[in-house]
Design an enzyme around this catalytic site. Structure first.
Site, PDB file in Angstrom:
ATOM      1  N   GLY A  10      -6.544   9.283   4.343  1.00  0.00           N
ATOM      2  CA  GLY A  10      -5.175   8.889   4.692  1.00  0.00           C
ATOM      3  C   GLY A  10      -4.479  10.007   5.457  1.00  0.00           C
ATOM      4  N   ARG A  72     -10.672   5.855   6.820  1.00  0.00           N
ATOM      5  CA  ARG A  72     -11.322   5.997   5.509  1.00  0.00           C
ATOM      6  C   ARG A  72     -12.772   5.547   5.683  1.00  0.00           C
ATOM      7  NH1 ARG A  72      -7.791   7.441   1.725  1.00  0.00           N
ATOM      8  NH2 ARG A  72      -5.634   6.722   1.865  1.00  0.00           N
ATOM      9  N   ASP A 103     -10.224  14.643  -1.259  1.00  0.00           N
ATOM     10  CA  ASP A 103     -11.451  14.754  -2.028  1.00  0.00           C
ATOM     11  C   ASP A 103     -12.622  14.015  -1.374  1.00  0.00           C
ATOM     12  OD1 ASP A 103     -13.108  15.230  -4.336  1.00  0.00           O
ATOM     13  OD2 ASP A 103     -12.838  13.092  -4.720  1.00  0.00           O
ATOM     14  N   THR A 125      -3.447  16.004   1.283  1.00  0.00           N
ATOM     15  CA  THR A 125      -3.146  14.708   0.674  1.00  0.00           C
ATOM     16  C   THR A 125      -1.746  14.794   0.096  1.00  0.00           C
ATOM     17  OG1 THR A 125      -3.503  13.212  -1.179  1.00  0.00           O
ATOM     18  CG2 THR A 125      -4.442  15.388  -1.433  1.00  0.00           C
ATOM     19  N   ILE A 126      -0.958  13.771   0.365  1.00  0.00           N
ATOM     20  CA  ILE A 126       0.388  13.799  -0.214  1.00  0.00           C
ATOM     21  C   ILE A 126       0.304  13.747  -1.738  1.00  0.00           C
ATOM     22  CG2 ILE A 126       1.441  12.726   1.813  1.00  0.00           C
ATOM     23  CD1 ILE A 126       1.786  10.187  -0.021  1.00  0.00           C
ATOM     24  N   ASP A 127      -0.843  13.287  -2.266  1.00  0.00           N
ATOM     25  CA  ASP A 127      -0.978  13.170  -3.727  1.00  0.00           C
ATOM     26  C   ASP A 127      -1.126  14.537  -4.407  1.00  0.00           C
ATOM     27  OD1 ASP A 127      -0.932  10.517  -3.143  1.00  0.00           O
ATOM     28  OD2 ASP A 127      -2.993  10.095  -3.737  1.00  0.00           O
ATOM     29  N   ASP A 129      -3.674  16.138  -5.275  1.00  0.00           N
ATOM     30  CA  ASP A 129      -4.607  16.111  -6.414  1.00  0.00           C
ATOM     31  C   ASP A 129      -5.963  16.746  -6.111  1.00  0.00           C
ATOM     32  OD1 ASP A 129      -5.490  14.167  -4.698  1.00  0.00           O
ATOM     33  OD2 ASP A 129      -5.536  12.538  -6.157  1.00  0.00           O
ATOM     34  N   MET A 169       3.647   7.016  -4.432  1.00  0.00           N
ATOM     35  CA  MET A 169       2.182   7.114  -4.353  1.00  0.00           C
ATOM     36  C   MET A 169       1.635   8.080  -5.394  1.00  0.00           C
ATOM     37  SD  MET A 169       1.097   6.735  -0.383  1.00  0.00           S
ATOM     38  CE  MET A 169       0.957   5.103   0.366  1.00  0.00           C
ATOM     39  N   GLY A 170       0.359   8.001  -5.606  1.00  0.00           N
ATOM     40  CA  GLY A 170      -0.314   8.834  -6.613  1.00  0.00           C
ATOM     41  C   GLY A 170      -1.196   7.942  -7.466  1.00  0.00           C
ATOM     42  N   ARG A 171      -2.426   7.709  -6.963  1.00  0.00           N
ATOM     43  CA  ARG A 171      -3.319   6.795  -7.686  1.00  0.00           C
ATOM     44  C   ARG A 171      -3.910   7.442  -8.922  1.00  0.00           C
ATOM     45  NH1 ARG A 171      -6.456   4.350  -2.439  1.00  0.00           N
ATOM     46  NH2 ARG A 171      -5.025   2.634  -2.057  1.00  0.00           N
ATOM     47  N   GLU A 222       2.006   5.040  -8.664  1.00  0.00           N
ATOM     48  CA  GLU A 222       1.256   3.777  -8.520  1.00  0.00           C
ATOM     49  C   GLU A 222       0.045   3.700  -9.448  1.00  0.00           C
ATOM     50  OE1 GLU A 222      -0.193   3.484  -4.460  1.00  0.00           O
ATOM     51  OE2 GLU A 222      -0.869   5.558  -4.513  1.00  0.00           O
ATOM     52  N   GLN A 274       6.227   7.483   2.602  1.00  0.00           N
ATOM     53  CA  GLN A 274       6.003   8.843   2.088  1.00  0.00           C
ATOM     54  C   GLN A 274       4.999   9.626   2.926  1.00  0.00           C
ATOM     55  OE1 GLN A 274       5.678   8.358  -2.579  1.00  0.00           O
ATOM     56  NE2 GLN A 274       5.221   6.457  -1.518  1.00  0.00           N
ATOM     57  N   ARG A 275       4.217   8.914   3.723  1.00  0.00           N
ATOM     58  CA  ARG A 275       3.183   9.597   4.509  1.00  0.00           C
ATOM     59  C   ARG A 275       3.581   9.795   5.965  1.00  0.00           C
ATOM     60  NH1 ARG A 275      -2.183   6.801   2.747  1.00  0.00           N
ATOM     61  NH2 ARG A 275      -2.349   6.378   4.964  1.00  0.00           N
TER      62      ARG A 275
END
Ligand code: F6P
Length: 341
Positions: A10, A72, A103, A125-127, A129, A169-171, A222, A274-275
């Site tokens: 992403g 992706r 990742d 990544t905006i997440d 993680d 966001m944030g899976r 999310e 957010q992205r």
């Protein structure tokens, strides 16, 4: 030297700063060629090459997204994908490949590195993680956007005496939810790290509205899920690749709050907002530092390492400490979000 460059997974704000730094450091400082690939690993597999020069990186610092495009696409999961990638890299005489991604991109890079091509990764990544680094490119901007959204929702929530549920966001990790929730003063923050009991959320909101307030903000990542002990029925909506579909948990939480409390409740799913857009100075600086460090690592003959922020320093961490893992929000930060509610 011929240094390849791609952005995978992403997109996020700050990627262009990293691309610019790779070109400035690689071409400007060392005189090496920077060979861009369009649309992530897909472009490498397809031989979609875009050599990068100074004109490509002019005025890109404030621009969101990625000038190289992204996709992706995981070469190791596609039939003949890895072979196609290696064959393009050989045909283009790539001495080292810098991959900017999350990742999934690091995992793909570790597979390609096994075929003998030196690989350097830059985390984005905006997440936030990706393990092994304090920060990933894009996160800071996303937290700013989510915080601004919460600030704006506050005024309309108060005017209408409503509960506003905001899904961010944030899976797999709740970094955006927790940070924007704290910064925006949300009443409740639900993150994947701690499955929630809807009964507690409802009790808290009812108490707050009885005692002193007529509105509330509930931030939901999310990937948040109800605890087994919770009486909430919830089936996460999944996409074709088993990925969590945005809006799924937000809709369920807003529905339960409305049904159980009778409060006027609305849902906002922030999604890809957010992205997008202009990166913050922090993301531009992080992208620039990582870009310079990645080229230095490639020139020094390093491979299978990711640039990483450790406190004030940029370091290199080996892929095997990173790939396949998720950096979760620590208990202390989760507690702050819960305490300040
Ligand atoms: O980049 C990570 C992420 O932002 C996740 O938080 C989100 O679920 C996902 O991307 C959405 O991806 P896509 O662009 O494929 O819809």
């Amino acid at each position: 030297m011929r240094i390849g460059l791609l952005t995978g997974g992403g997109d996020c704000p700050g990627l262009n700063a990293a691309i610019r730094a790779v070109v400035k450091q690689g071409l400007g400082e060392y005189g090496h060629s920077i060979i861009g690939f369009r649309n992530g690993w897909k472009g490498v597999a397809d031989g979609d090459v875009h050599p990068l020069g100074r004109s490509d990186i002019r005025n890109v610092l404030p621009v969101g997204g990625t000038l190289l495009g992204t996709a992706r696409f995981h070469p190791h999961s596609e039939d003949g994908g890895l072979e196609a990638v290696v064959s393009t890299l050989e045909a283009e005489r790539i001495d080292a490949l810098v991959c900017i991604g999350g990742d999934g991109t690091v995992h793909a890079a570790s597979k390609v590195a096994e075929a003998g091509v030196p690989m350097i990764a830059i985390p984005k990544t905006i997440d936030n993680d990706v393990v092994g680094t304090d920060l990933s490119i894009g996160f800071h901007t996303a937290v700013n956007i989510a915080t601004e959204a919460i600030d704006r929702l506050h005024t309309t929530a108060e005017s209408h005496n409503r509960v506003m549920v905001v899904e961010v966001m944030g899976r797999h990790a709740g970094w955006i939810a927790v940070n924007a929730g704290i910064a925006g003063g949300a009443e409740v923050v639900l993150a994947p790290e701690e499955p929630f009991e809807i009964e507690r959320v409802v009790r808290y909101l009812q108490h707050r509205h009885r005692a002193h307030a007529s509105f509330s903000i509930v931030v939901v990542a999310e990937g948040a899920v109800p605890a087994e002990a919770s009486s909430m029925e919830f089936t996460q909506r999944l996409g074709p690749f088993g990925e969590i579909v945005a809006g799924s948990v937000g809709e369920a939480v807003a529905g339960e709050i409305a049904r159980r409390t009778g409060f006027d409740t609305r849902l906002t799913v922030l999604g890809h907002v957010q992205r997008g857009g202009t990166p913050t100075p922090t993301d531009r600086i992080l992208g620039s530092r990582f870009g310079v460090a990645a080229v230095d690592a490639a020139v020094a003959g390093r491979t299978s390492v990711m640039t990483a922020l450790h406190g004030d320093e940029v370091r290199l961490v080996p892929f095997d400490e990173v790939a396949g893992k998720v950096k979760h929000v620590p208990a202390e930060l989760l507690r702050v979000a819960a305490t300040l509610a």
